[in-house]
Design an enzyme around this catalytic site. Sequence first.
Site, short mmCIF file in Angstrom:
data_model
loop_
_atom_site.label_atom_id
_atom_site.label_comp_id
_atom_site.label_asym_id
_atom_site.label_seq_id
_atom_site.Cartn_x
_atom_site.Cartn_y
_atom_site.Cartn_z
N LYS A 33 -10.26 30.50 33.24
CA LYS A 33 -11.23 29.43 33.54
C LYS A 33 -11.16 29.17 35.04
CE LYS A 33 -14.37 26.55 32.44
NZ LYS A 33 -15.70 26.98 31.97
N TYR A 90 0.70 22.36 28.29
CA TYR A 90 1.60 21.60 27.40
C TYR A 90 3.01 21.49 27.99
CZ TYR A 90 -2.09 22.46 23.91
OH TYR A 90 -3.28 22.52 23.24
N ASP A 98 -14.89 29.56 27.65
CA ASP A 98 -16.08 29.07 26.95
C ASP A 98 -16.92 30.25 26.44
OD1 ASP A 98 -16.20 29.49 29.67
OD2 ASP A 98 -17.88 28.15 30.02
N ASP A 100 -7.37 28.85 16.51
CA ASP A 100 -7.89 28.11 15.34
C ASP A 100 -9.28 28.63 14.97
OD1 ASP A 100 -5.68 26.47 14.95
OD2 ASP A 100 -6.93 24.70 14.59
N ASP A 122 -4.56 28.03 22.01
CA ASP A 122 -4.44 27.10 20.89
C ASP A 122 -5.81 26.94 20.23
OD1 ASP A 122 -3.58 25.16 19.15
OD2 ASP A 122 -3.24 23.61 20.65
#
Length: 357
Positions: free
Chosen positions: A189, A138, A222, A250, A246
Amino acid sequence: MKTYKIATIPGDGIGKEVVPAGRIVMEAVASSQGDLRFEFENFDWGGDYYRQHGVMMPEDGLDALRGKDAILFGSAGDANIPDHITLWGLRLKICQGLDQYANVRPTRILPGIDGPLKRCAPEDLDWVIVRENSEGEYSGVGGRVHQGHPIEAATDVSIMTRVGVERILRFAFRLAQSRPRKQLTVITKSNAQRHAMVMWDEVAAQVAREFPDVAWDKELVDAATARMVNRPRTLDTIVATNLHADILSDLAAALAGSLGIAPTGNIDPERRYPSMFEPIHGSAFDIMGKGWANPVGTFWSVVMLLEHLGEAAAARRVMAAIEAVTADPALHTRDLGGQAGTDDVTRAVCAHLARHD
Ligand code: ATP
Ligand code: MG
């Protein structure tokens, strides 16, 4: 008597309902405590301010915040203004301007809340997710060329600096060290993202050497989603990049029962500037103005704010009041399947604070 200067920024949507409720709870804990006082200043920044002034907050807004001890924030998001304007023009402007580089998101299943994981006992899910809050995916760097043409192309560049990666990982190791299990999972990742995420892994291994008493492991983002659902007990403190965290946070909030409950802190660990605390939910226009918003995410954010100020006793008392309220189904808001309104929950928390010291 300790006095703290607190900025409140309700922002948009149900932020205008839950932040005033948060302020009422802060006033209640201060008056029942006796040795604590808050001086509030409210800033009406957000969508309405944008319609009048063409910006989400004034140019010198950050200066007004710098003198505060902490910030209680609601939500930035307006049905009639594009999300990237509301987000970059207010919330991210503050997070980046005050270098609140660590975003901290505790997740627990509170008493009386029925999460979607039927086989999960409350003690199986007790996490803190640390999100890198200043760079990464971001960073805002990128561009579009040849818009509307067949050869159109666009990029979003993820920028990770060694300094930025090192400081967030060190913060996460330190936080893990302060928790009973002393356990950290570093999300990565690096199997697919071959540059920045490889550096991230290297820095993790290097910082880990400073914390020999912290047990740490690495998990692909993942695989981490499946582990959160299938083996929640194997996780404790979790650290991830801006985008990865992020998404994971959630999921974590949903697993804990409702988006309306989850709190977060945007922290400047070096304490050069005030840190900012907010519920993780957004503006929720569908329930705006109805008095239905669950204020628990904001109250829990108040707990984090008090902890950050070093007011541990006040923080514990507000958390106990929240848990007493969530344990009572008559005080559940609609997102939890109940009928209670924002005011009912706020009054109940204040009444609990007045009764118990
Ligand atoms: P934004 O675009 O600002 O993120 P949003 O409209 O996507 O806002 P969220 O706040 O992210 O909405 O939440 C999604 C849905 O979850 C809402 O539409 C609302 O129904 C529910 N919800 C979120 N927060 C609360 C809350 N505090 N109390 C009750 N319901 C909530
Ligand atoms: Mg949303």
